[in-house]
Design an enzyme around this catalytic site. Structure first.
Site, short mmCIF file in Angstrom:
data_model
loop_
_atom_site.label_atom_id
_atom_site.label_comp_id
_atom_site.label_asym_id
_atom_site.label_seq_id
_atom_site.Cartn_x
_atom_site.Cartn_y
_atom_site.Cartn_z
CD GLU A 71 -3.03 -0.86 0.10
OE1 GLU A 71 -2.73 -0.08 -0.75
OE2 GLU A 71 -4.01 -1.86 0.20
CG HIS A 90 -4.21 0.70 5.63
ND1 HIS A 90 -5.47 0.59 5.49
CD2 HIS A 90 -3.83 -0.34 4.53
CE1 HIS A 90 -5.90 -0.44 4.94
NE2 HIS A 90 -4.82 -0.98 4.50
CG HIS A 92 -7.23 -4.92 7.20
ND1 HIS A 92 -6.38 -6.15 6.41
CD2 HIS A 92 -6.90 -3.93 6.38
CE1 HIS A 92 -5.92 -5.63 5.21
NE2 HIS A 92 -6.14 -4.24 5.07
CE1 TYR A 111 -16.32 13.88 24.41
CE2 TYR A 111 -18.44 13.35 25.01
CZ TYR A 111 -17.03 13.57 25.38
OH TYR A 111 -16.57 13.10 26.63
CG HIS A 152 -8.77 -2.32 2.17
ND1 HIS A 152 -8.40 -1.95 1.09
CD2 HIS A 152 -8.00 -2.58 2.76
CE1 HIS A 152 -7.14 -2.21 1.11
NE2 HIS A 152 -6.93 -2.54 2.50
CE1 TYR A 205 -10.97 16.18 29.33
CE2 TYR A 205 -9.37 15.30 27.82
CZ TYR A 205 -10.17 15.16 28.69
OH TYR A 205 -10.22 13.98 29.44
#
Length: 220
Positions: A71, A90, A92, A111, A152, A205
């Protein structure tokens, strides 16, 4: 010092984001290059010598002896699309991939999604490892920090590898919420003005030196 790609690669299976050799990680390095994990190797066995450096924009391997992840074009396309992207994860991951196989994007049901954008878009299917998939991902990501690839998996980006990895964790958690919500009905969605209020709140935060990132417009 061990490359961060190795350290985060070791975490993938432990954190439930990958199984076996699936998935890939990369980060920008000086000299208009990015460094990426190799193709088909178990993360627990990787060393720095297994990483591959690829030149931008040519896509030419310039360092390393291994074959880069299949990829690599996907990673390259995202780096070329958005200069703010400094790392790509990336995977799965199970729930993200289930939703991708169902052809569903992830709506603003909680949120926490404000860290990633107004939603997590779904990118149309293309064969893995192809330029068609890379182009679709680059086109579909917009300002988002994560996308689903139809049938994918999940892609997350960030200003650092640590941030991209956290975005992947957040996206998989949101995918889990959405999947479980769908077992009962359609979840209530938050409005765009509310998400903007959340992003303003997130800017203050936590501790001053570890602010939670909000949405950022892409630099092109």
């Amino acid at each position: 010092m061990v490359d961060p790609l190795i350290l985060f690669g070791w975490r993938l299976e432990q954190d439930g984001l990958a199984h076996g050799t699936s998935g890939n990680l990369s980060r920008r390095v000086p000299g208009d290059r990015f460094r990426i994990t190799p193709s088909g190797m178990a993360y627990r066995h990787l060393t720095d010598a297994d990483l591959v450096e690829i030149e931008l924009p040519s896509g030419r391997p310039v360092a390393g002896t291994r074959r880069p992840s299949s990829e690599w074009r996907l990673h390259q396309a995202l780096y070329l699309r958005r200069s703010d992207v400094q790392a790509v994860v990336h995977v799965h991951a199970p729930y993200s991939t289930v939703l991708a196989c169902l052809g569903r994007s992830i709506p603003p049901l909680h949120y926490v999604i404000a860290r990633l954008g107004d939603a997590i878009p779904l990118v149309p299917y293309a064969t893995f490892g192809t330029q068609a998939l890379a182009d679709a991902a680059a086109e579909g990501i917009g300002e988002a920090q994560a996308i689903l690839l139809q049938n994918h998996g999940l892609v997350a980006v960030g200003r650092s590898l640590a941030e991209a990895y956290q975005h992947a964790l957040d996206a998989e958690w949101l995918a889990t919420l959405y999947y479980r919500s769908l077992a009962v009905g359609e979840p209530i969605q938050l409005s765009t003005p509310e998400l903007d209020r959340v992003r303003q709140a997130l800017a203050h935060y936590g501790q001053a030196d570890h602010r939670t990132p909000g949405r950022r417009p892409p630099a092109r």
